[in-house]
Design an enzyme around this catalytic site. Structure first.
Site, PDB file in Angstrom:
ATOM      1  N   GLY A  14      -1.407 -10.788 -14.662  1.00 56.06           N
ATOM      2  CA  GLY A  14      -2.059  -9.479 -14.635  1.00 56.06           C
ATOM      3  C   GLY A  14      -1.208  -8.283 -15.013  1.00 56.06           C
ATOM      4  O   GLY A  14      -1.577  -7.151 -14.690  1.00 56.06           O
ATOM      5  N   ILE A  21       1.028  -2.806 -11.304  1.00 50.70           N
ATOM      6  CA  ILE A  21       1.664  -3.266 -10.061  1.00 50.70           C
ATOM      7  C   ILE A  21       2.307  -4.633 -10.323  1.00 50.70           C
ATOM      8  O   ILE A  21       3.397  -4.925  -9.825  1.00 50.70           O
ATOM      9  CB  ILE A  21       0.634  -3.336  -8.910  1.00 50.70           C
ATOM     10  CG1 ILE A  21       0.041  -1.941  -8.640  1.00 50.70           C
ATOM     11  CG2 ILE A  21       1.284  -3.895  -7.648  1.00 50.70           C
ATOM     12  CD1 ILE A  21      -1.060  -1.910  -7.588  1.00 50.70           C
ATOM     13  N   ALA A  98     -14.282  -5.012 -12.513  1.00 49.39           N
ATOM     14  CA  ALA A  98     -15.705  -4.754 -12.240  1.00 49.39           C
ATOM     15  C   ALA A  98     -16.214  -3.851 -13.353  1.00 49.39           C
ATOM     16  O   ALA A  98     -15.431  -3.114 -13.970  1.00 49.39           O
ATOM     17  CB  ALA A  98     -15.890  -4.094 -10.887  1.00 49.39           C
ATOM     18  N   TYR A 160     -15.600   2.772  -4.645  1.00 47.35           N
ATOM     19  CA  TYR A 160     -14.996   1.444  -4.789  1.00 47.35           C
ATOM     20  C   TYR A 160     -16.087   0.354  -4.845  1.00 47.35           C
ATOM     21  O   TYR A 160     -15.936  -0.664  -5.509  1.00 47.35           O
ATOM     22  CB  TYR A 160     -13.985   1.191  -3.674  1.00 47.35           C
ATOM     23  CG  TYR A 160     -12.912   0.194  -4.054  1.00 47.35           C
ATOM     24  CD1 TYR A 160     -12.119   0.371  -5.188  1.00 47.35           C
ATOM     25  CD2 TYR A 160     -12.683  -0.940  -3.284  1.00 47.35           C
ATOM     26  CE1 TYR A 160     -11.139  -0.542  -5.540  1.00 47.35           C
ATOM     27  CE2 TYR A 160     -11.700  -1.853  -3.625  1.00 47.35           C
ATOM     28  CZ  TYR A 160     -10.930  -1.650  -4.747  1.00 47.35           C
ATOM     29  OH  TYR A 160      -9.960  -2.562  -5.089  1.00 47.35           O
ATOM     30  N   LYS A 167     -13.032  -7.389  -2.827  1.00 44.79           N
ATOM     31  CA  LYS A 167     -11.748  -7.444  -2.101  1.00 44.79           C
ATOM     32  C   LYS A 167     -11.936  -8.040  -0.704  1.00 44.79           C
ATOM     33  O   LYS A 167     -11.053  -8.742  -0.206  1.00 44.79           O
ATOM     34  CB  LYS A 167     -11.103  -6.057  -2.008  1.00 44.79           C
ATOM     35  CG  LYS A 167     -10.590  -5.496  -3.339  1.00 44.79           C
ATOM     36  CD  LYS A 167      -9.521  -6.352  -4.010  1.00 44.79           C
ATOM     37  CE  LYS A 167      -8.855  -5.605  -5.158  1.00 44.79           C
ATOM     38  NZ  LYS A 167      -7.997  -6.480  -5.968  1.00 44.79           N
ATOM     39  N   THR A 198      -2.537   3.147 -12.173  1.00 45.84           N
ATOM     40  CA  THR A 198      -2.435   2.021 -13.122  1.00 45.84           C
ATOM     41  C   THR A 198      -3.592   2.112 -14.117  1.00 45.84           C
ATOM     42  O   THR A 198      -4.436   2.991 -14.010  1.00 45.84           O
ATOM     43  CB  THR A 198      -2.543   0.680 -12.371  1.00 45.84           C
ATOM     44  OG1 THR A 198      -3.838   0.629 -11.759  1.00 45.84           O
ATOM     45  CG2 THR A 198      -1.477   0.520 -11.309  1.00 45.84           C
ATOM     46  N   SER A 200      -6.085   0.205 -14.185  1.00 44.96           N
ATOM     47  CA  SER A 200      -7.329   0.029 -13.420  1.00 44.96           C
ATOM     48  C   SER A 200      -7.858   1.367 -12.890  1.00 44.96           C
ATOM     49  O   SER A 200      -9.057   1.556 -12.749  1.00 44.96           O
ATOM     50  CB  SER A 200      -7.113  -0.901 -12.229  1.00 44.96           C
ATOM     51  OG  SER A 200      -7.088  -2.223 -12.654  1.00 44.96           O
TER      52      SER A 200
HETATM   53  C1  KAL Z   1     -11.612   4.008  -4.628  1.00 44.66           C
HETATM   54  C2  KAL Z   1     -10.927   3.883  -5.747  1.00 44.66           C
HETATM   55  C3  KAL Z   1     -11.321   4.683  -6.954  1.00 44.66           C
HETATM   56  C4  KAL Z   1     -11.583   3.833  -8.151  1.00 44.66           C
HETATM   57  C5  KAL Z   1     -12.817   3.005  -8.099  1.00 44.66           C
HETATM   58  C6  KAL Z   1     -12.795   1.769  -8.535  1.00 44.66           C
HETATM   59  C7  KAL Z   1     -11.621   1.016  -9.025  1.00 44.66           C
HETATM   60  C8  KAL Z   1     -11.769  -0.290  -9.220  1.00 44.66           C
HETATM   61  C9  KAL Z   1     -10.673  -1.175  -9.711  1.00 44.66           C
HETATM   62  C10 KAL Z   1     -11.124  -2.071 -10.854  1.00 44.66           C
HETATM   63  C11 KAL Z   1     -10.136  -3.222 -10.957  1.00 44.66           C
HETATM   64  C12 KAL Z   1     -11.154  -1.240 -12.119  1.00 44.66           C
HETATM   65  C13 KAL Z   1     -11.857  -1.843 -13.302  1.00 44.66           C
HETATM   66  O1  KAL Z   1     -12.261  -2.985 -13.310  1.00 44.66           O
HETATM   67  C14 KAL Z   1     -12.005  -0.921 -14.477  1.00 44.66           C
HETATM   68  C15 KAL Z   1     -12.789  -1.512 -15.642  1.00 44.66           C
HETATM   69  O2  KAL Z   1     -14.173  -1.351 -15.443  1.00 44.66           O
HETATM   70  C16 KAL Z   1     -12.430  -0.756 -16.943  1.00 44.66           C
HETATM   71  N1  KAL Z   1     -11.005  -0.887 -17.266  1.00 44.66           N
HETATM   72  C17 KAL Z   1     -10.536  -1.850 -18.094  1.00 44.66           C
HETATM   73  O3  KAL Z   1     -11.246  -2.659 -18.631  1.00 44.66           O
HETATM   74  C18 KAL Z   1      -9.044  -1.862 -18.299  1.00 44.66           C
HETATM   75  C19 KAL Z   1      -8.783  -1.704 -19.758  1.00 44.66           C
HETATM   76  C20 KAL Z   1      -8.496  -3.160 -17.716  1.00 44.66           C
HETATM   77  C21 KAL Z   1      -7.069  -3.395 -18.000  1.00 44.66           C
HETATM   78  O4  KAL Z   1      -8.672  -3.079 -16.324  1.00 44.66           O
HETATM   79  C22 KAL Z   1      -8.928  -4.227 -15.637  1.00 44.66           C
HETATM   80  N2  KAL Z   1      -9.048  -4.095 -14.307  1.00 44.66           N
HETATM   81  O5  KAL Z   1      -9.036  -5.275 -16.211  1.00 44.66           O
HETATM   82  C23 KAL Z   1      -9.805   2.895  -5.835  1.00 44.66           C
HETATM   83  C24 KAL Z   1      -8.472   3.477  -6.201  1.00 44.66           C
HETATM   84  C25 KAL Z   1      -8.080   4.601  -5.253  1.00 44.66           C
HETATM   85  C26 KAL Z   1      -7.407   2.391  -6.113  1.00 44.66           C
HETATM   86  C27 KAL Z   1      -7.572   1.319  -7.166  1.00 44.66           C
HETATM   87  C28 KAL Z   1      -7.503   1.726  -8.588  1.00 44.66           C
HETATM   88  C29 KAL Z   1      -7.772   0.059  -6.720  1.00 44.66           C
HETATM   89  C30 KAL Z   1      -7.880  -1.147  -7.560  1.00 44.66           C
HETATM   90  O6  KAL Z   1      -8.491  -2.128  -7.091  1.00 44.66           O
HETATM   91  O7  KAL Z   1      -7.354  -1.190  -8.688  1.00 44.66           O
END
Ligand code: KAL
Length: 259
Positions: A14, A21, A98, A160, A167, A198, A200
């Site tokens: 990842g 992270i 997500a 979230y 989670k 990050t 994300s």
């Molecule tokens: C309460 C917080 C605010 C943010 C809300 C949701 C965050 C969710 C995390 C999740 C992993 C993000 C995604 O899946 C984003 C995705 O829809 C679009 N992004 C992408 O496709 C990028 C390019 C790729 C690399 O990302 C992934 N994940 O593949 C939560 C915050 C305060 C803390 C966070 C960010 C927690 C966490 O779980 O990451």
């Protein structure tokens, strides 16, 4: 007993870029003397993982694709790891996804497809990987798994939503996997990290407000860094944590104790 991971091999899943992270964990593991293997999900991240791995001075050249939605890719990836190194001592599972549309507004708008996608990538994947590791006897000398969680899996945190439910499922999976794998000398734990900027977190409109709240209200009055998470990962992977399994350690400046 010490924190040294010399002579041990860890798989870090990842890493997306230098802010990940997972990359913080990789640097801490490297500093502790570990050999690293990297996996990435999407083809377009391969190059950046390679470039980052090359900045570490030891040989961390095994970099493999592992799309965790595919049992076949999981099998191929870990079979290759078995062929290359025989035995591994730990896996850092730093994978989550997500649909963006379901990470704002009301949780109530969740769709079946979005719910299952978040669960598939962010929660089930840990169990699928653990199963493969067990079948391939990859952690023959004992070992440990670490996954990443967030406070939103325990409490309702604005936006979230579907990821919070994933989670919660991940944290419960940690306990059940710990129970099943303990007899093989394999420990399973999660780190619940405070918010870190990050990839994300990209696109989260009020992320600065979230960080500011941690700075103002957390017991340590500062935000979490990938280095702090990485150093905790070294502890959890090391023999110093040999009595810890099924645990969720908060590395969040103590924010989780605040009302
Ligand atoms: C309460 C917080 C605010 C943010 C809300 C949701 C965050 C969710 C995390 C999740 C992993 C993000 C995604 O899946 C984003 C995705 O829809 C679009 N992004 C992408 O496709 C990028 C390019 C790729 C690399 O990302 C992934 N994940 O593949 C939560 C915050 C305060 C803390 C966070 C960010 C927690 C966490 O779980 O990451």
């Amino acid at each position: 007993m010490n924190f040294s991971l010399q002579g041990k091999t860890y798989v870090v899943m990842g890493v997306a870029n230098k802010r990940s992270i997972a990359w913080g964990i990789a640097r801490s593991l490297h500093a502790a003397g570990a050999r690293l293997i990297f996996t990435y999900g999407r083809e377009r991240t391969e190059k950046s993982v390679k470039q980052l791995a090359e900045t570490l001075e030891t040989d961390n050249s095994i970099i493999l694709q592992c799309d965790v939605t595919s049992d076949e890719q999981i099998h191929t990836c870990f079979s290759k790891i078995k062929e290359e190194v025989g035995t591994i001592h730990g896996i850092a599972h730093c994978v989550a996804f997500a649909n963006k549309e379901e990470l704002s507004g009301e949780y109530l708008n969740v769709t079946r497809e979005g719910f299952l996608l978040a669960q598939n990538i962010s929660a089930y994947s840990l169990s699928a990987i653990a199963k493969e590791v067990k079948n391939l006897e990859l952690m023959a000398e004992g070992g440990s798994f670490i996954t990443l969680s967030y406070l939103g899996g325990e409490r309702v945190m604005t936006n979230y939503n579907v990821m919070g439910v994933a989670k919660a499922s991940l944290e419960a999976s940690v306990k059940y996997l710990a129970s099943n794998l303990g007899k093989y000398g394999i420990r399973v734990n999660s780190i619940s990290a405070g918010p870190i900027r990050t990839l994300s977190a990209k696109g989260v409109s009020d992320f600065n407000t979230i960080l500011k709240e941690v700075e103002e209200k957390s017991p340590l009055r500062r935000c979490t860094t990938p280095e702090e998470v990485g150093d905790t990962a070294v502890f959890l992977f090391s023999d110093m944590a040999r009595g810890i399994t099924g645990e969720n350690i908060h590395v969040d400046s103590g924010y989780h104790v605040i009302g």
